[in-house]
Enzyme design. Structure first.
Site, mmCIF file in Angstrom:
data_model
loop_
_atom_site.group_PDB
_atom_site.id
_atom_site.type_symbol
_atom_site.label_atom_id
_atom_site.label_comp_id
_atom_site.label_asym_id
_atom_site.label_seq_id
_atom_site.Cartn_x
_atom_site.Cartn_y
_atom_site.Cartn_z
ATOM 1 N N LYS A 246 0.787 -1.203 0.146
ATOM 2 C CA LYS A 246 -0.109 -0.069 0.006
ATOM 3 C C LYS A 246 0.914 1.381 0.189
ATOM 4 C CE LYS A 246 -3.959 -2.220 0.181
ATOM 5 N NZ LYS A 246 -4.969 -2.247 -1.016
ATOM 6 N N ASP B 6 -0.316 0.106 -4.188
ATOM 7 C CA ASP B 6 -1.803 0.504 -4.447
ATOM 8 C C ASP B 6 -2.118 1.690 -3.618
ATOM 9 O OD1 ASP B 6 -4.459 0.549 -4.125
ATOM 10 O OD2 ASP B 6 -4.629 -1.430 -3.333
ATOM 11 N N GLU C 98 -1.780 0.985 -8.548
ATOM 12 C CA GLU C 98 -3.386 0.797 -8.640
ATOM 13 C C GLU C 98 -3.917 1.968 -7.708
ATOM 14 O OE1 GLU C 98 -3.898 -3.224 -6.769
ATOM 15 O OE2 GLU C 98 -5.833 -2.654 -6.194
ATOM 16 N N GLU D 146 -11.132 -2.092 -8.326
ATOM 17 C CA GLU D 146 -12.030 -2.974 -7.137
ATOM 18 C C GLU D 146 -13.279 -2.217 -6.871
ATOM 19 O OE1 GLU D 146 -8.638 -2.781 -4.227
ATOM 20 O OE2 GLU D 146 -9.691 -1.509 -3.174
ATOM 21 N N ASP E 172 -13.852 -6.726 -9.354
ATOM 22 C CA ASP E 172 -14.281 -7.423 -7.998
ATOM 23 C C ASP E 172 -15.510 -8.026 -8.423
ATOM 24 O OD1 ASP E 172 -14.452 -6.726 -5.046
ATOM 25 O OD2 ASP E 172 -16.374 -7.064 -5.633
ATOM 26 N N HIS F 192 -9.352 -8.423 -8.201
ATOM 27 C CA HIS F 192 -9.444 -7.861 -6.808
ATOM 28 C C HIS F 192 -10.024 -9.170 -5.995
ATOM 29 C CE1 HIS F 192 -11.293 -5.843 -3.355
ATOM 30 N NE2 HIS F 192 -9.953 -5.591 -3.255
#
Lengths: 433, 433
Positions: free
Chosen positions: A217, A245, A271, A303, A326, A353
């Protein structure tokens, strides 16, 4: 004939927020499921769910209750015979559509119900979902797609051609998966809530376990992001893939600036670099990142992409190099099918995702089906893997050396263990009392 | 200091579906309000609502309940001092954001709560909302806008410049509105559920009443759309404006084809020609329609545009010639302010979406504020008017000769009559029992 006699929805929540699992730049939740069971007069129970982040799961449950009358007393066979007509009873309900349209709470609830019907179909056929889908005739798959609002990008004839071509070499691709499993990557190493030493230890352990693609992240202070990224790159060496992400916290120009600094650690993708609805913003970032890295880094998103119209535009605008469907934010298997076909048409790989609760269980089927019948390539394809909460499912994912093994039980692997539902049901289960 | 002590939400529904009022190509509902009351320790009650189409109003009510703890025990003054911080407690709640983000049910509930706070602010100031906003210092208005995710299109400095410039000539513009009222158009003549003779009679009556701009619904069989359009054009003559609203039923190419036929009746705009999320599709249709009509017809959309990021893109892509903000689908006055400023930056007129229940009451304030302080022009500006359900409001809209008269009561005109709430509360009010 199998008739759906009743729909039951459970508000199931797992207390994950306290541990920092799943924490990122904008989310910190108690992973939860709006869990739907379809009772039938004769045969198995259909299971489906949508994933939420804790508080508010009662809202998606309320949305399921508002929609569920569209399923009761219908037979599985009549739904399967006219899937678009059924889908539209849910997404084009003349009163409920206003609450979306085709987005947010009402669409997530739609996904839970639609997926439960597909689970039932696969269970009745005695097949895991991936095999059930892969063996469906082209015309039945095409008939499951509502082409309204996407014909400017994909027609039914083009979809049929993709699916027919997908029959070629299918047996060989299946043999490959049976031998090796499906490639995946892990997001368990770099949650924003984890301290540096935990990130290093988890990365080292994951590498030892065979993972060669890991996601971290970003979206915190830029210097922290870079420091954590260097730790991971240091542990995995130059050849393994490092994905990032940002969970939408950056503005468009900020994303470009921050990726200029982060390019040092050779990220494979960035992402959600900005707001999920910003197709044009993603397109600008994609052009910048491509130029910045000579094409080594690409933009990924999906996602929280609400529906196929958003994905259509991301593809038309060349805004993404990786499409992250997703399984339960969109309107179930029918809409995922449209999205897989769009991705194939535009030549963009799908890396679903996963994480949360149950998403890994769902998307493994979609990725396998995509490889067998639609995308037909493993290049750039990886399913996200997060090592949380699988123990609550009757047919949990199994991985080996950083790859998903093929599910074998009939259905969509969405069925939750009754004792988990009882324990974690909110607010009356013992875990919450 | 005024403290918000409690939040009450009422599920209020009016049985409009049976009469065909409000029917279009995709909606046929019982106009409803998720109606919020903010109690205070000292002073007036704040009123806000979001509009829904009947069934499902309990879902937006549940969403209000999930968010309302962010307001309780806060003072109006501290919210007003840091409006973006307050706004983000709602839209960036780490668990609830997943349910949108910033779209659908959870964002509509946010709008109801945020608007109720603004109603309270204006009531405490003893001013109608339009005047309260128009007289706020530029820095307070700018401080109400969350620029995250829109800085690539509009910066705080640009916003301040627009608002400062909006002070010039404000008194003259206000005098004009006090004399003439604000221009509007009527949608009461051409609902899809109405037979031809009713359309003709309503059109004739509206023209007699002074309306020179009327909107009809399209999206039925193309021959029916054209026949009904000819009836209206025949009644209103060549100079009055005829707008068309397809409510998203068309695909992109279908919209272009159908507008080629409908161009015969000289439409002023085509509203929601395709899926509301399709920015690129709207842009293609806009280019086609402009070419087709030599620029006489434009594309309009916005009533289900979920947030400012969608509007930003519609403007960036030159997809719209008219921007139709909905006052309570987006996250309340703060987000509307961002959208009005974006429209001004791009030079596109705002014609707010109204109708339903209470939307006319809301948006008259926004349109007047826009003219006084942001857009500063009446060219191409009209507020939608629908003659439904105004009797349930304490301070209903007043029109004269096709124009809105300036509201004078303090607040946002959102306060519903207690007896209407009691009668139409679902499911226990006498209208529903």
């Amino acid at each position: 004939m199998t008739t759906i006699t009743d729909v039951t929805v459970h508000d199931v929540r797992f207390p994950t927020a306290a541990s920092g699992d799943g924490s990122d730049a904008i989310n910190r939740g108690d992973y939860s499921a709006t869990y739907v069971e379809l009772s039938t007069d004769d045969g198995p129970t259909g299971a489906g769910f949508t994933f939420t982040n804790g508080r508010g799961n009662e809202i998606t449950c309320a949305a399921v209750r508002a929609l569920q009358h569209h399923l009761v007393a219908r037979t599985v066979e009549e739904i399967a015979a006219e899937p678009v007509a059924f889908w539209r009873t849910l997404v084009a309900d003349v009163q409920l559509r206003w609450l979306g349209p085709e987005k947010g709470v009402i669409h997530m609830a739609t996904g839970a119900l639609v997926n439960a019907v597909w689970d039932l179909r696969a269970k009745l056929a005695g097949q895991p979902m991936w095999r059930y889908l892969a063996e469906l005739p082209t015309d039945e798959l095409v008939a499951s797609v509502d082409f309204r609002h996407i014909t400017d990008a994909l027609t039914a004839d083009e979809a049929a051609a993709i699916l027919d071509k997908g029959r070629d070499g299918l047996a060989g691709r299946l043999a490959l998966l049976e031998r090796d499993g499906f490639p995946s990557y892990t997001t368990s190493v770099g949650w924003l809530g984890y301290p540096d030493d935990k990130v290093r230890a988890l990365t080292r352990a994951a590498y030892t376990d065979g993972w060669r693609a890991m996601k971290m992240k970003v979206g915190g202070p830029p210097a922290d992001d870079l420091r954590r990224a260097r730790i991971i790159r240091d542990e995995i060496g130059p050849d393994a893939l490092l994905m990032m992400d940002a969970n939408q916290v950056w503005d468009v120009d900020e994303a470009i600036t921050n990726m200029t600094a982060l390019a040092e650690v050779d990220p494979y993708w960035i992402e959600e670099p900005t707001h999920a609805d910003d197709v044009l913003g993603h397109a600008r970032i994609a052009r910048a990142v491509t130029e910045l890295t000579g094409g080594r880094c690409r933009v990924a998103t999906g996602e929280v992409a609400a529906n196929k119209v958003i994905f259509k535009q991301l593809l038309q605008a060349e805004a993404i190099g990786v499409m992250q469907i997703d399984a339960c934010r969109v309107g179930g298997v029918d809409e995922v099918l449209a999205e897989l076909l769009l991705a194939a048409k535009f030549g963009v790989p799908v890396c679903p995702h996963a994480g949360g609760v149950g998403l890994c269980e769902y998307v493994q089927h979609l990725a396998v089906f995509d490889f067998l019948r639609v995308g037909t390539s493993l290049t750039g394809r990886m399913v996200e893997y997060v090592d949380h909460l699988h123990e609550h499912f009757v047919d949990p994912v199994r991985t080996r050396g950083g790859r998903y093994l093929l599910p074998t039980a009939p259905g969509y692997s969405a069925t939750m263990r009754p004792e988990s539902i009882a324990t974690y049901r909110f607010p009356d289960g013992p875990a919450w009392r």
